[in-house]
Write a protein that holds these residues in place. Sequence first.
Motif, mmCIF file in Angstrom:
data_model
loop_
_atom_site.group_PDB
_atom_site.id
_atom_site.type_symbol
_atom_site.label_atom_id
_atom_site.label_comp_id
_atom_site.label_asym_id
_atom_site.label_seq_id
_atom_site.Cartn_x
_atom_site.Cartn_y
_atom_site.Cartn_z
ATOM 1 N N TYR A 1 0.850 -1.194 0.000
ATOM 2 C CA TYR A 1 0.000 0.000 0.000
ATOM 3 C C TYR A 1 0.880 1.236 0.000
ATOM 4 O O TYR A 1 1.823 1.345 0.791
ATOM 5 C CB TYR A 1 -0.894 0.035 1.236
ATOM 6 C CG TYR A 1 -2.013 -0.982 1.229
ATOM 7 C CD1 TYR A 1 -3.269 -0.650 0.734
ATOM 8 C CD2 TYR A 1 -1.815 -2.261 1.737
ATOM 9 C CE1 TYR A 1 -4.303 -1.576 0.740
ATOM 10 C CE2 TYR A 1 -2.839 -3.193 1.746
ATOM 11 C CZ TYR A 1 -4.085 -2.846 1.247
ATOM 12 O OH TYR A 1 -5.101 -3.761 1.252
ATOM 13 N N LYS B 1 -3.353 3.125 -0.541
ATOM 14 C CA LYS B 1 -3.979 2.449 -1.673
ATOM 15 C C LYS B 1 -3.046 1.373 -2.225
ATOM 16 O O LYS B 1 -1.826 1.550 -2.223
ATOM 17 C CB LYS B 1 -4.315 3.459 -2.773
ATOM 18 C CG LYS B 1 -5.319 4.534 -2.347
ATOM 19 C CD LYS B 1 -5.596 5.500 -3.480
ATOM 20 C CE LYS B 1 -6.599 6.569 -3.055
ATOM 21 N NZ LYS B 1 -6.879 7.541 -4.148
ATOM 22 N N PRO B 2 -3.608 0.255 -2.715
ATOM 23 C CA PRO B 2 -2.762 -0.780 -3.328
ATOM 24 C C PRO B 2 -1.918 -0.188 -4.451
ATOM 25 O O PRO B 2 -2.423 0.604 -5.255
ATOM 26 C CB PRO B 2 -3.772 -1.793 -3.859
ATOM 27 C CG PRO B 2 -4.987 -1.598 -3.001
ATOM 28 C CD PRO B 2 -5.034 -0.127 -2.719
#
Length: 248
Positions: free
Chosen positions: A171, A175-176
């Motif tokens: 992450y 967010k990925p």
Amino acid sequence: MKLTRLITATLCTGTLLAAAAPLSAHGIWFAQRARQLALIYGVGGDDLDAVKRLPLIKAVTGYDADWAPVSTRLREAGVIPVVDSDEPVAAVAAVMDYGLWSKTPDGEWHNKGRDEVPTATLAEHNWKYAVHLNQVPTRQVPLFEGHTLQLVPVGIAIPQKAGEPIKVRAYYQGKPMAGVTVMSDYVNDPDEAAPAKTAADGTATVKVRNQGINVLMAIYVGASDNKAKADHSEYRASLSFVLPHLPE
């Protein structure tokens, strides 16, 4: 329970040298030293002076099995900083701001930004993070405040035998993130020839390398947070855990 609280690490006095060896290769992770959990700074088998670098630790946090915060701090114990907590911790995490570093044409690194070293061939801001699992988690490992880059196991299953696969997700800013390098054995194979790269969903699968301490390292180079001082920011985030050996 909100996981937004961070317990600030105990800071000590000390300064860093103005010039040093290449810095981007170094990271931080947690490992057992004489039955105590210590914060390690280095690369491969090179454990450098982490006590001297304690002023750069911005936070250290401990958690119980339900991911509720446990009061946690770092204490100098000779040449290493060790984890102190008011009660047992299931996991511990740390954030280090290693600051601005510029490399001059002679190959030397200086603890300054590009604005102070106009001849620099490279200038970067280095951030280093660490998450250590003291036990197999019973709940999904969450994202921790202040960890711009974090490597998280997918699900709660941690393999218990070397050679078994583990799926992780990187992450970045919560967010990925695709394209993050994931090294599977930062301590014993710091020059890994073909490290994994995360896919579009931020995941990568690597083999657990050791029936003992395992230190996975995620590496990502992102945009500069101050273009006048650095060309980019480099983030290194470790995920460490220990597999049990056979009874003696």
